[in-house]
Design a protein around this motif. Sequence first.
Motif, PDB file in Angstrom:
ATOM      1  N   ASP A   8       5.961  -7.691  21.024  1.00  0.00           N
ATOM      2  CA  ASP A   8       5.646  -6.928  20.052  1.00  0.00           C
ATOM      3  C   ASP A   8       5.338  -8.045  18.580  1.00  0.00           C
ATOM      4  N   THR A   9       4.291  -8.143  18.540  1.00  0.00           N
ATOM      5  CA  THR A   9       3.819  -9.334  17.461  1.00  0.00           C
ATOM      6  C   THR A   9       4.278  -8.775  15.852  1.00  0.00           C
ATOM      7  N   LYS A  10       4.253  -7.498  15.830  1.00  0.00           N
ATOM      8  CA  LYS A  10       5.028  -6.803  14.565  1.00  0.00           C
ATOM      9  C   LYS A  10       6.243  -7.305  14.314  1.00  0.00           C
ATOM     10  N   VAL A  17       6.433 -27.979  18.534  1.00  0.00           N
ATOM     11  CA  VAL A  17       6.421 -26.829  17.916  1.00  0.00           C
ATOM     12  C   VAL A  17       7.750 -26.066  17.840  1.00  0.00           C
ATOM     13  N   SER A  18       7.714 -25.073  17.149  1.00  0.00           N
ATOM     14  CA  SER A  18       8.850 -24.174  17.341  1.00  0.00           C
ATOM     15  C   SER A  18       8.578 -23.229  18.541  1.00  0.00           C
ATOM     16  N   VAL A  19      10.020 -23.280  19.088  1.00  0.00           N
ATOM     17  CA  VAL A  19      10.269 -22.225  20.368  1.00  0.00           C
ATOM     18  C   VAL A  19      11.257 -21.246  20.078  1.00  0.00           C
ATOM     19  N   TYR A  20      10.549 -19.974  20.334  1.00  0.00           N
ATOM     20  CA  TYR A  20      11.378 -18.852  20.126  1.00  0.00           C
ATOM     21  C   TYR A  20      11.717 -18.377  21.549  1.00  0.00           C
ATOM     22  N   LEU A  21      13.074 -17.977  21.683  1.00  0.00           N
ATOM     23  CA  LEU A  21      13.599 -17.433  23.021  1.00  0.00           C
ATOM     24  C   LEU A  21      13.652 -15.866  22.645  1.00  0.00           C
ATOM     25  N   ASP A  22      13.177 -14.896  23.562  1.00  0.00           N
ATOM     26  CA  ASP A  22      13.376 -13.524  23.241  1.00  0.00           C
ATOM     27  C   ASP A  22      14.848 -13.215  24.028  1.00  0.00           C
ATOM     28  N   ASN A  23      15.353 -12.018  23.184  1.00  0.00           N
ATOM     29  CA  ASN A  23      16.788 -11.727  23.878  1.00  0.00           C
ATOM     30  C   ASN A  23      16.681 -11.176  25.171  1.00  0.00           C
ATOM     31  N   SER A  24      15.703 -10.898  25.882  1.00  0.00           N
ATOM     32  CA  SER A  24      15.503 -10.288  27.218  1.00  0.00           C
ATOM     33  C   SER A  24      15.953 -11.313  28.062  1.00  0.00           C
TER      34      SER A  24
END
Length: 175
Positions: free
Chosen positions: A89-91, A130-137
């Motif tokens: 969900d990019t928003k 680069v920044s790495v984001y980890l989704d809570n899923s």
Amino acid sequence: MAELQKKCEGWMMEMEEHAEEYEASLKRVQESLQAYPELEIKILPGSTHTAELAAQALGTTPGQIAKTLCFLADGKPILIVACGDKKIDTKKWGRAIEAKKIKMADAETVMQITGFAPGGVCPFALRQQVSVYLDNSLKEYDITFIAAGTPHSALPISAEMLEKVTGGIWVEATK
């Protein structure tokens, strides 16, 4: 049956075509894991380009396959790792990281930034920082499988270890 045989032949041709590139990518990932001897890469006979294909090859569900996607947030490359059965969900994610515009990077940009071909992007051992984001899923599973630099490899890893190896930041990025 003929369709499956045709797909397998296509995967074999792809592997032969990109053998040197895949070997270098896999080696880069293996070298980055030297400090973590408990983590072991699995080499798979078929393609794992998609979460569905990877799940079939590993005998698990698409949710347990972690996808690593490259986006441009206000023009800056970033990675998100999320469960394979979730949609980004990019928003929502944009608000979480205070970005005005997020768009998917094209294959050439992915290769340039990560050093990995789409379908085999590993969230560490990257060409550029680069920044790495980890989704809570990802926390829904004890173990998820991430690509290990090729579309024919997977690394079983816990959410905690993934955070440690990537330096990733936890976000809510999926629907």
